[in-house]
Design an enzyme around this catalytic site. Structure first.
Site, mmCIF file in Angstrom:
data_model
loop_
_atom_site.group_PDB
_atom_site.id
_atom_site.type_symbol
_atom_site.label_atom_id
_atom_site.label_comp_id
_atom_site.label_asym_id
_atom_site.label_seq_id
_atom_site.Cartn_x
_atom_site.Cartn_y
_atom_site.Cartn_z
ATOM 1 N N GLU A 1 -6.644 9.575 9.820
ATOM 2 C CA GLU A 1 -5.293 9.461 10.391
ATOM 3 C C GLU A 1 -5.156 10.290 11.666
ATOM 4 O OE1 GLU A 1 -2.182 9.782 7.470
ATOM 5 O OE2 GLU A 1 -2.859 7.923 6.527
ATOM 6 N N CYS B 1 -11.270 3.031 -0.690
ATOM 7 C CA CYS B 1 -10.000 3.523 -0.143
ATOM 8 C C CYS B 1 -9.638 2.688 1.082
ATOM 9 C CB CYS B 1 -10.136 4.999 0.244
ATOM 10 S SG CYS B 1 -8.677 5.681 1.040
ATOM 11 N N HIS C 1 -8.491 3.390 3.873
ATOM 12 C CA HIS C 1 -8.807 3.934 5.203
ATOM 13 C C HIS C 1 -10.287 3.849 5.581
ATOM 14 C CE1 HIS C 1 -4.874 5.565 4.541
ATOM 15 N NE2 HIS C 1 -4.888 6.334 5.617
ATOM 16 N N CYS D 1 -3.810 -0.996 -2.006
ATOM 17 C CA CYS D 1 -4.100 0.427 -2.223
ATOM 18 C C CYS D 1 -5.074 0.593 -3.393
ATOM 19 C CB CYS D 1 -2.786 1.122 -2.535
ATOM 20 S SG CYS D 1 -2.932 2.860 -2.894
ATOM 21 N N ASN D 2 -6.181 1.274 -3.140
ATOM 22 C CA ASN D 2 -7.172 1.477 -4.204
ATOM 23 C C ASN D 2 -6.607 2.331 -5.331
ATOM 24 O OD1 ASN D 2 -10.311 0.733 -3.444
ATOM 25 N ND2 ASN D 2 -8.959 0.847 -1.693
ATOM 26 N N THR D 3 -5.830 3.360 -4.977
ATOM 27 C CA THR D 3 -5.288 4.252 -6.001
ATOM 28 C C THR D 3 -4.318 3.485 -6.904
ATOM 29 O OG1 THR D 3 -5.438 6.031 -4.359
ATOM 30 C CG2 THR D 3 -4.199 6.502 -6.356
ATOM 31 N N TYR E 1 -0.479 8.426 -2.339
ATOM 32 C CA TYR E 1 -0.515 8.175 -3.778
ATOM 33 C C TYR E 1 -1.737 8.881 -4.399
ATOM 34 C CZ TYR E 1 2.870 4.203 -3.579
ATOM 35 O OH TYR E 1 3.984 3.400 -3.424
ATOM 36 N N GLY E 2 -2.744 9.116 -3.562
ATOM 37 C CA GLY E 2 -4.054 9.589 -4.045
ATOM 38 C C GLY E 2 -4.030 10.902 -4.807
ATOM 39 N N ASP F 1 0.870 -1.180 0.000
ATOM 40 C CA ASP F 1 0.000 0.000 0.000
ATOM 41 C C ASP F 1 0.909 1.233 0.000
ATOM 42 O OD1 ASP F 1 -2.317 1.658 0.318
ATOM 43 O OD2 ASP F 1 -1.823 1.864 2.430
ATOM 44 N N SER F 2 0.303 2.379 -0.251
ATOM 45 C CA SER F 2 1.060 3.624 -0.210
ATOM 46 C C SER F 2 1.537 3.945 1.208
ATOM 47 C CB SER F 2 0.168 4.760 -0.704
ATOM 48 O OG SER F 2 -1.030 4.789 0.057
HETATM 49 N N1 DGL Z 1 -3.994 3.908 0.112
HETATM 50 C C1 DGL Z 1 -4.675 4.962 -0.597
HETATM 51 C C2 DGL Z 1 -5.920 4.358 -1.303
HETATM 52 O O1 DGL Z 1 -6.454 3.351 -0.908
HETATM 53 C C3 DGL Z 1 -5.088 6.102 0.317
HETATM 54 C C4 DGL Z 1 -3.915 6.920 0.822
HETATM 55 C C5 DGL Z 1 -3.141 7.567 -0.311
HETATM 56 O O2 DGL Z 1 -3.628 8.536 -0.930
HETATM 57 O O3 DGL Z 1 -2.053 7.114 -0.590
HETATM 58 O O4 DGL Z 1 -6.360 4.908 -2.274
#
Ligand code: DGL
Length: 269
Positions: free
Chosen positions: A156, A188, A190, A77-79, A46-47, A14-15
């Site tokens: 966060e 996402c 989170h 990570c979704n992004t 990463y978003g 993940d990011s």
């Molecule tokens: N992990 C990122 C996601 O699921 C969220 C945090 C980021 O922007 O890196 O999209």
């Protein structure tokens, strides 16, 4: 596909530390598996980054996990999933599973769903990956997507029960609720932490699709079908690697994982 050892660990990246929600879900449905987690905390978020940069980071994250001998890679990570799945799947010859496809499948599993809302980072929403994947399978679906960039920092900060978070979530969801949304995809890492608040705000009237949980179930199905479940005796291990270490990351990691973990190791990619 290359020959893989079922007793090798699963790789997850993940990011940052948000992807530990996916690790949590994996530990719940696959308690016998060892996991190696990489959080790219030096380069999070990463978003808000460009698609090219996200793809480059995702390739480097995957290469690191491969150097650790993993049997499959879970893109938590979704992004990164939204932007990098095609490049990862064409570059690497082992199973690579993202959070998007399981999320789409789980959304469409209810044939009554008509109006789907998607929330995620700006990068995820702009990629249109969820929107396209849903529309390809159900062209009649009404799809509403909303970038919700304020939610990651609020989560966060541990402001989950804070009135400001409630107000912001309501504001983000209002346009989708006004259009009669019946399903909301939490696109996402989170957002699973917001589930109790979302259930309250949505009065149980909107179905929530938690991409972390459905991704873990998908991984279980895939490992079972491909006969890749770990058979080795002995306790499975969880190893955490971060590209930047700080007290804040350790505190966050505990909240996302809801479990203790051993020493976190720092790596450079
Ligand atoms: N992990 C990122 C996601 O699921 C969220 C945090 C980021 O922007 O890196 O999209």
């Amino acid at each position: 596909m290359i020959e893989v050892n079922p007793n090798a660990p699963l790789g997850v990246f993940d990011s940052g530390v948000g992807g530990l929600t996916v690790v949590r879900a994996l530990m719940d449905v696959l308690p016998g598996e060892s996991i190696i987690y990489l959080g790219d905390t030096a380069r999070v978020p990463y978003g808000s980054k460009s698609p090219e940069t996200i793809r480059k980071f995702a390739v480097e994250d995957t290469q690191f996990l491969l150097s650790k001998g993993v049997k499959a890679v879970v893109v938590a990570c979704n992004t990164a999933t939204a932007h990098a799945m095609p490049v990862l799947q064409s570059m690497f010859r082992l199973p690579i599973i993202g959070v998007l496809e399981p999320g789409v499948e789980a959304t469409l599993a209810d044939p009554h769903c008509q109006r789907v809302g998607i929330i995620g980072t700006a990068g995820t929403i702009k990629s249109c990956a969820y929107q396209h994947a849903l529309a390809m399978k159900r062209p009649d679906l009404q799809i509403y997507a909303e970038a919700t960039p304020l939610l990651v920092p609020l989560i966060e900060e541990d402001w989950i029960d804070h009135p400001a978070t409630k107000m912001i979530v309501k504001e983000y969801l209002k346009p989708m609720l006004d259009r009669g949304m019946d399903t909301l995809v939490l696109g996402c890492t989170h957002y699973p932490l917001l589930k109790p608040l979302l259930v309250k705000i949505l009065n149980n009237k909107v179905r929530l699709v938690d991409s972390a949980v459905v991704c873990a179930e998908h991984v279980k199905r895939l490992l079972t079908e491909q006969e890749l479940l770990r058979t080795a005796k002995g306790k499975p291990k969880l190893e955490l690697y971060l590209t930047d270490l700080s007290e804040q990351f350790e505190t966050l990691a505990k909240r996302f994982l809801r479990a203790d973990f051993g020493r976190v190791q720092r790596v450079s990619l």
